[in-house]
Scaffold this motif. Structure first.
Motif, PDB file in Angstrom:
ATOM      1  N   ASP A  15      24.811 -25.413  35.045  1.00  0.00           N
ATOM      2  CA  ASP A  15      24.206 -26.658  35.520  1.00  0.00           C
ATOM      3  C   ASP A  15      22.728 -26.743  35.133  1.00  0.00           C
ATOM      4  N   PRO A  38      18.529  -6.915  40.794  1.00  0.00           N
ATOM      5  CA  PRO A  38      18.615  -7.584  42.097  1.00  0.00           C
ATOM      6  C   PRO A  38      19.657  -8.700  42.071  1.00  0.00           C
ATOM      7  N   GLY A  40      21.595 -11.998  41.861  1.00  0.00           N
ATOM      8  CA  GLY A  40      21.356 -13.235  41.118  1.00  0.00           C
ATOM      9  C   GLY A  40      20.719 -13.047  39.755  1.00  0.00           C
ATOM     10  N   CYS A  41      20.597 -11.804  39.280  1.00  0.00           N
ATOM     11  CA  CYS A  41      19.905 -11.593  38.003  1.00  0.00           C
ATOM     12  C   CYS A  41      20.833 -11.776  36.815  1.00  0.00           C
ATOM     13  N   GLY A  42      22.123 -11.975  37.065  1.00  0.00           N
ATOM     14  CA  GLY A  42      23.031 -12.255  35.949  1.00  0.00           C
ATOM     15  C   GLY A  42      23.951 -11.105  35.582  1.00  0.00           C
ATOM     16  N   GLU A  54      33.986 -16.090  31.283  1.00  0.00           N
ATOM     17  CA  GLU A  54      32.983 -17.116  30.992  1.00  0.00           C
ATOM     18  C   GLU A  54      32.742 -17.078  29.497  1.00  0.00           C
ATOM     19  N   GLU A 160      30.629  -4.204  41.086  1.00  0.00           N
ATOM     20  CA  GLU A 160      30.333  -3.688  42.425  1.00  0.00           C
ATOM     21  C   GLU A 160      31.589  -3.250  43.152  1.00  0.00           C
ATOM     22  N   HIS A 193      23.916  -3.307  42.453  1.00  0.00           N
ATOM     23  CA  HIS A 193      22.500  -3.544  42.724  1.00  0.00           C
ATOM     24  C   HIS A 193      21.929  -2.379  43.530  1.00  0.00           C
TER      25      HIS A 193
HETATM   26  N1  LIG Z   1      30.120 -20.471  38.216  1.00  0.00           N
HETATM   27  C1  LIG Z   1      28.819 -20.659  38.460  1.00  0.00           C
HETATM   28  N2  LIG Z   1      28.325 -21.898  38.630  1.00  0.00           N
HETATM   29  C2  LIG Z   1      27.003 -22.102  38.859  1.00  0.00           C
HETATM   30  N3  LIG Z   1      26.087 -21.110  38.959  1.00  0.00           N
HETATM   31  C3  LIG Z   1      26.518 -19.848  38.817  1.00  0.00           C
HETATM   32  C4  LIG Z   1      27.901 -19.549  38.564  1.00  0.00           C
HETATM   33  N4  LIG Z   1      28.030 -18.211  38.469  1.00  0.00           N
HETATM   34  C5  LIG Z   1      26.798 -17.700  38.652  1.00  0.00           C
HETATM   35  N5  LIG Z   1      25.886 -18.675  38.857  1.00  0.00           N
HETATM   36  C6  LIG Z   1      24.435 -18.483  39.066  1.00  0.00           C
HETATM   37  O1  LIG Z   1      23.965 -17.618  38.067  1.00  0.00           O
HETATM   38  C7  LIG Z   1      23.022 -16.706  38.591  1.00  0.00           C
HETATM   39  C8  LIG Z   1      23.439 -15.288  38.250  1.00  0.00           C
HETATM   40  O2  LIG Z   1      24.642 -15.011  38.917  1.00  0.00           O
HETATM   41  P1  LIG Z   1      25.393 -13.634  38.848  1.00  0.00           P
HETATM   42  O3  LIG Z   1      26.626 -13.780  39.664  1.00  0.00           O
HETATM   43  O4  LIG Z   1      25.560 -13.225  37.439  1.00  0.00           O
HETATM   44  O5  LIG Z   1      24.365 -12.668  39.570  1.00  0.00           O
HETATM   45  P2  LIG Z   1      24.534 -11.138  39.971  1.00  0.00           P
HETATM   46  O6  LIG Z   1      23.475 -10.426  39.224  1.00  0.00           O
HETATM   47  O7  LIG Z   1      25.929 -10.700  39.769  1.00  0.00           O
HETATM   48  O8  LIG Z   1      24.154 -11.153  41.510  1.00  0.00           O
HETATM   49  P3  LIG Z   1      24.816 -10.354  42.748  1.00  0.00           P
HETATM   50  O9  LIG Z   1      24.207  -9.007  42.758  1.00  0.00           O
HETATM   51  O10 LIG Z   1      24.395 -11.167  43.921  1.00  0.00           O
HETATM   52  O11 LIG Z   1      26.301 -10.355  42.544  1.00  0.00           O
HETATM   53  C9  LIG Z   1      22.919 -16.983  40.065  1.00  0.00           C
HETATM   54  O12 LIG Z   1      21.762 -17.734  40.297  1.00  0.00           O
HETATM   55  C10 LIG Z   1      24.157 -17.789  40.369  1.00  0.00           C
HETATM   56  O13 LIG Z   1      23.890 -18.714  41.386  1.00  0.00           O
END
Ligand SMILES: Nc1ncnc2c1ncn2[C@@H]1O[C@H](COP(=O)(O)OP(=O)(O)OP(=O)(O)O)[C@@H](O)[C@H]1O
Ligand SMILES: [Mg+2]
Lengths: 357, 276
Positions: A15, A38, A40-42, A54, A160, A193
């Motif tokens: 988005d 941390p 939300g880092c992807g 994806e 995780e 994390h």
């Molecule tokens: N399907 C999706 N639609 C919209 N935003 C997404 C989607 N998947 C992930 N995001 C956004 O992308 C960013 C990274 O998400 P991701 O799930 O890769 O983080 P993460 O490092 O696995 O975090 P966590 O440790 O909380 O699992 C976040 O800000 C999340 O809100």
């Protein structure tokens, strides 16, 4: 050794928000690689791009020399262990484990052997006809792993997988996973994390923040030689200080000069300095390079955790087996090789999350 | 030890319950009793008989109507279940805002008065030059049944863990196989109760059928209506009794079958779903 998986210039946004920015990652065969960072880092997004759930907006996923960027998950030679196990609740344990093999039309006898072998491997012999609901979280997790490895993937992706387990079980499972990796000789890409988990299990750690890779290295490299303040702060506890590099092998912190081993930062350049709490020696005030007063003392079991406040107001975190009572004046010394010098963050993104606390 | 006050409270409660039951079921009970009475009088018990049931089964109009009713109920429920389940899956994978909007739109036909639905369907059929008959009843029933199916499948879909589908693909199943092997078994109870609910709704319907049926074809409810206008025959009591019992059994099955959480009819269902 050439690499098994390569992410080449991978970018992904959701988005309109950029989640992965021009990421490059290379995973060697038969290693345990951990993506650490941390929330939300992807990390999950990276793993899902490798798994095929994806599609990257830009860039390529290379598997064993072939571009698999547009291959659907069911055609990729890798398997995933999902965070919430994702077992099939309307099937029993044996049926769960057999799922992938049945899809591939393997012979019955072969499937039976594999089920028995996999259950043995995860220490759940005899659980064939149990229902998913009758298993504890740790057991379900092990079934999820068994279900993935019977397909003999070349790479196992784990998101995780121990997140929902309690501390003790988590530690047991960590050893279990390392053992599995060594026995099976497959490549693990592991997301967490939890920095301790990463340090314990990995051959290589990839520290991520805000869609960038901050540092890639062995656990020792990441812990002892963090490349920037973010990594230093995220991995373990540390004192991160503003300093000035006077010249090679000499750094000034709060007006005091410390000998160090780093070179090549120029003269009179501002730098970040990392000192681990366990590397600080508390000595008598006259012997210290800096003087301070002990302002906090907590007994942690293995060591004491203390805070020493220097006249400029900085609170130094100190771990030591020797106790220093609150209110006592002490001197601070640090051995030259325990001082880690880093460049100041180059981008504002790093700055934003690195040093502001 | 129970005190007198407790006992009194209990008595009053029971009395109230019985009163409500009488209000609700006395009319139907009357109908059922009369269907077994060997007298055409509506006020006198003429002894037990199965005569009216016999007459009913011998009447070719009634049997034709019964056949229409069952075929329409079964076919419309089946088609509505397929369409409704597919729709629910699509809606469930939408982003929150469009999801709310679409769920709102699917709820409207259920809130709509049947007579409005019936008349508008009739007008639509006429406007498009479709002559009223068996097919139009069928189409109308499919139309009003779809929302019920969506509403019973939706909660099941929400409960299913999305990564289960991904896990199946991860293990080598192509998307369609993954869906039928792991997602479908999870939502099957919702699909079944959606089907039964749609079947019941179709069986039950009078108004919409009345407006969309055209001349020369009847379902049980429209047949009873036209017969009653010509004078009530006791065989109609028998027929009504049978319809009532059938619908009752279906409702009991849909509501109490194990592992089956049905959104309770109409308003209950809307309340559960409206917010999401
Ligand atoms: N399907 C999706 N639609 C919209 N935003 C997404 C989607 N998947 C992930 N995001 C956004 O992308 C960013 C990274 O998400 P991701 O799930 O890769 O983080 P993460 O490092 O696995 O975090 P966590 O440790 O909380 O699992 C976040 O800000 C999340 O809100
Ligand atoms: Mg994640």
């Amino acid at each position: 050794m050439s690499s098994l998986i390569d992410l080449v210039n991978v970018s992904k946004s959701f988005d309109g928000t950029l989640v992965l920015d021009d990421l490059n990652l290379s995973v060697k065969e038969n290693t345990f690689v951990t993506l650490l960072g941390p929330s939300g880092c992807g990390k999950t997004t990276t793993l899902r791009i490798i798994g095929g759930f994806e599609r990257a907006d830009k860039g390529k996923v290379i598997f064993d020399g072939q571009d698999i960027s547009s291959l659907p998950p069911n055609k990729r030679q890798l398997n995933t262990v999902f965070q919430k196990y994702a077992l099939f609740t309307h099937m029993n344990i044996a049926e769960n484990i057999a799922f992938g093999l049945k899809i591939k039309n393997k012979p019955k006898a072969y499937i039976q052997d594999k089920i028995r072998y996999a259950l043995k491997l995860v220490n759940l012999d005899g659980y064939e006809s149990r229902s998913v609901d009758s298993l504890s979280g740790g057991q379900q997790q092990r079934i999820a792993i068994a279900r993935a490895i019977v397909n003999e993937p070349r790479v196992l992706l784990l998101d995780e997988p121990l997140g929902a387990l309690d501390l003790k079980l988590r530690q047991d499972m960590q050893y279990e996973l390392i053992r599995l990796k060594n026995e099976l000789g497959i490549t693990f890409i592991y997301v967490t994390h939890d920095q301790e988990e990463a340090l314990t299990m990995s051959d290589t750690i990839v520290v991520m923040n805000q869609g960038y890779i901050q540092q890639t290295g062995t656990p020792e490299q990441i812990y002892n030689e963090p490349e920037n303040a973010f990594v230093a702060d995220f991995i373990g506890e540390s004192n991160i200080l503003h300093g000035t590099m006077i010249r090679d092998e000499l750094v000034e912190i709060f007006g005091a000069r410390f000998a160090c081993v780093d070179k090549g930062f120029g003269t009179n350049m501002p730098v970040d300095v990392v000192i681990r709490p366990e590397d600080i020696d508390l000595v008598s005030p006259d012997e210290g390079i800096l003087k301070g007063v002990c302002t906090h003392l907590i007994f942690k079991g293995v060591h004491y955790e203390m805070e020493v406040t220097t006249p400029d107001g900085f609170e130094w975190l100190v771990h030591s087996t020797d106790m220093c009572p609150v209110g006592k004046e002490v001197g601070i010394r640090v051995d030259p090789f325990d001082i880690q010098i880093m460049n100041k963050p180059a981008s504002e993104d790093e700055e934003a999350v690195g040093l502001n606390e | 030890m129970k005190t007198t006050k407790d006992r009194l409270k209990k008595t009053v409660e029971n009395f109230y319950l019985v009163l409500i039951m009488i209000f609700l079921y006395a009319p139907i009970a009357t109908l059922m009793v009369l269907s077994f009475s060997n007298s055409k009088s509506r006020t006198q018990w003429g002894g037990f008989t199965l005569r009216w049931y016999g007459e009913m089964f011998e009447s070719s109009t009634i049997m034709a109507a019964l056949q229409n009713t069952l075929i329409i109920a079964f076919t419309s429920a089946l088609i509505a279940t397929v369409i409704g389940t597919a729709a629910a899956i699509a809606i469930n994978s939408m982003k929150p805002l469009p999801k709310t909007v679409i769920m709102g739109i699917t709820n409207i036909p259920m809130l709509n008065a049947d007579i409005v639905t019936g008349i508008s369907l009739m007008l639509a059929f006429i406007a498009f030059g479709i002559s009223l008959g068996f097919e139009t009843i069928l189409i109308a029933h499919i139309t009003f049944n779809i929302p019920y199916v969506i509403l019973s499948v939706m909660p099941k879909l929400k409960q299913t863990n999305k990564s289960v589908y991904e896990a199946a693909m991860d293990l080598g199943a192509p998307p369609i196989q993954a869906f039928f092997k792991v997602v479908f078994p999870d939502i099957l109870p919702g699909v079944l109760s959606g089907f039964l609910l749609a079947f019941t709704m179709s069986l039950d319907d009078f108004i919409i059928t009345h407006f969309t049926k055209g001349a020369g074809i009847n379902t049980l409810s429209t047949l009873i209506y036209s017969e009653v206008r010509r004078g009530i025959k006791p065989s109609m009591y028998a027929l009504s009794t049978i319809i009532f019992v059938t619908v009752l059994i279906l409702l009991i099955v849909t509501n109490f079958a194990p592992h089956r959480k049905l959104p309770h009819l109409r308003h209950g269902a809307l309340r559960n779903e409206g917010g999401q």
